[in-house]
Design an enzyme around this catalytic site. Sequence first.
Site: not given
Ligand code: PGA
Length: 252
Positions: A166, A211, A9, A11, A94, A96, A172
């Site tokens: 998630e 992560s 992903n 982003k 997601h 976000e 992140g």
């Molecule tokens: P990350 O993000 O691996 O940077 O923690 C995962 C995601 O938001 O899909």
Amino acid sequence: MRPKLVVGNWKMNGSREFTASLLSGILEGLDGNAAACAVCVPFPYLYQCEQLLAGSAIAWGAQDVSCQPSGAYTGEVCAAMLAEFGCRYVIVGHSERRAYHGESNELVARKAGAVLAAGLTPIVCVGETLAQREAGETAAVVGAQLDAVLELLGKDAVGRFVLSYEPVWAIGSGKTATPAMAQEVHAQLRAQLRACNAEGAEKVQILYGGSMKPENAGDLMAQPDIDGGLIGGAALKAADFLGIIRAAGPRI
Ligand code: PGA
């Protein structure tokens, strides 16, 4: 055994140059018998993905979609448009999107339905915040997020979408859920899918996201209900993304 799936992903990261160099780095390092993988890139780079990845082992997709099929929805992109550019996957819900755009469980379910209607595979994201986990609400929160999808799409949809757990606090942040913590939630999600459609539930790939890195991916994906990863930060470096794909084992 379910086949593993590793999805990047990206982003809101990248440029034309970055897309070209990251994709060629992944293509160069990918073993012939690697586990299934995909990259979900910003909309403007989908055409580039189609040009660079068609015929390769790497699938591509988008990170969001409109719940509407067409019409006066300024700024939106519908699932049929994504299908035209060869997308196989579309991430919906997601955290976000839920947090910054106020997407409700019901809207996420409608988006998943729009993706299925266009013949693509939604990757439906669920997950709890740190406050919700600390309040003991994890099961209820992710349960309600999945329930909205099952209620709207019905039991025939089970087996036609990918699910991704998630935990918001792990995204992140460098904090990963332990394999046991993640497996507990994945098993709960599988049980919920089984209650809706026992046969379909066994086919659903449930990814873990938050992560995931080459160093922890193997232990997470060794859990019985963790069928791959949705990767943010580590998907932006070819070596890390390839390391996670390798940790997923050979394609089955
Ligand atoms: P990350 O993000 O691996 O940077 O923690 C995962 C995601 O938001 O899909």
